[in-house]
Design a protein around this motif. Structure first.
Motif: not given
Length: 223
Positions: A68-76
């Motif tokens: 997620i731009p400007n927020k980082g990553a997460e498990v789908h």
């Protein structure tokens, strides 16, 4: 040597970080939608942030994680439309693979399928979902190998990672495991008889049954 194969100065390569993280996510060690902190992953694998970012990009392309731009990553998170699309594509590919495998089936290949199917049956008997997913994937990979289309096998394998990840969270409907055994046996019978049209039909039905089951599991999981 590609960029993703290069080792970091002190820790894992990008590829190894991606492989380890992918495996942990698929096995359900992260919750669906759980945020993945780059600093935590870098510390875990004795790495800098850049290789972790590259590893996450690989998993993003595989739809295992979401950046997620400007927020980082997460498990789908669960995306029902995407799950349905996976199975629609898989039905076409597995029907085609079964048609080709049917024409190439020989005694040695059939005996290999029988051996793998016996492991599927044992996993169901023991209610061992992890072993079932492993042996079920092996069963279909053996049919795919006879089909000889490496690209279709690659697509199925990549999508299988998503399916396995979801199954580890949402499980199966009652009776589905025994249905898998019966559907495999019907497919094996068609392959043994070199009945091309029947093999394709059984393969499509097998995929459709799996799709309907996991969608129902998702609906119940989200309630």
């Amino acid at each position: 040597m590609t960029e993703t194969e290069n080792s970091t100065n002190t820790g894992f390569s990008v590829t190894r970080i991606a492989d380890h993280l992918r495996n942990e996510i698929i096995l359900g060690k992260y919750s669906l939608g759980e945020r993945i902190k780059i600093s935590d992953i870098a510390k875990k694998y004795d790495s800098s942030s850049m290789p972790v970012r590259e590893a996450l990009r690989i998993l993003h392309c595989e739809r295992i994680v979401r950046i997620i731009p400007n927020k980082g990553a997460e498990v789908h998170k669960i995306d029902v439309d995407y799950v349905r699309d996976i199975y629609d594509v898989r039905a076409v590919l597995e029907a085609h693979q079964s048609e080709i495998a049917c024409m190439k089936m020989n005694l040695k290949a059939y005996e290999q399928l029988e051996n793998t199917q016996a492991k599927v049956v044992e996993a169901v008997k023991n209610d061992d979902h992890a072993a079932l997913m492993t042996e079920n994937e092996a069963f279909h990979q053996q049919i795919g190998a006879l089909g000889g289309n490496s690209e279709s096998s690659r697509i199925i394998k990549q999508n299988q990672n998503t399916i396995t990840m979801l199954r580890n969270h949402v499980g199966f409907q009652p009776g589905r495991l025994n249905d898998i055994i019966q559907e495999h046996e019907r497919l094996m019978d068609a392959l043994f008889k070199h009945d091309v049209s029947m093999a394709a039909a059984v393969a499509r039905h097998h995929v459709a049954s799996a799709r309907d089951d996991i969608l129902q599991c998702i609906r119940e999981f989200e309630q």
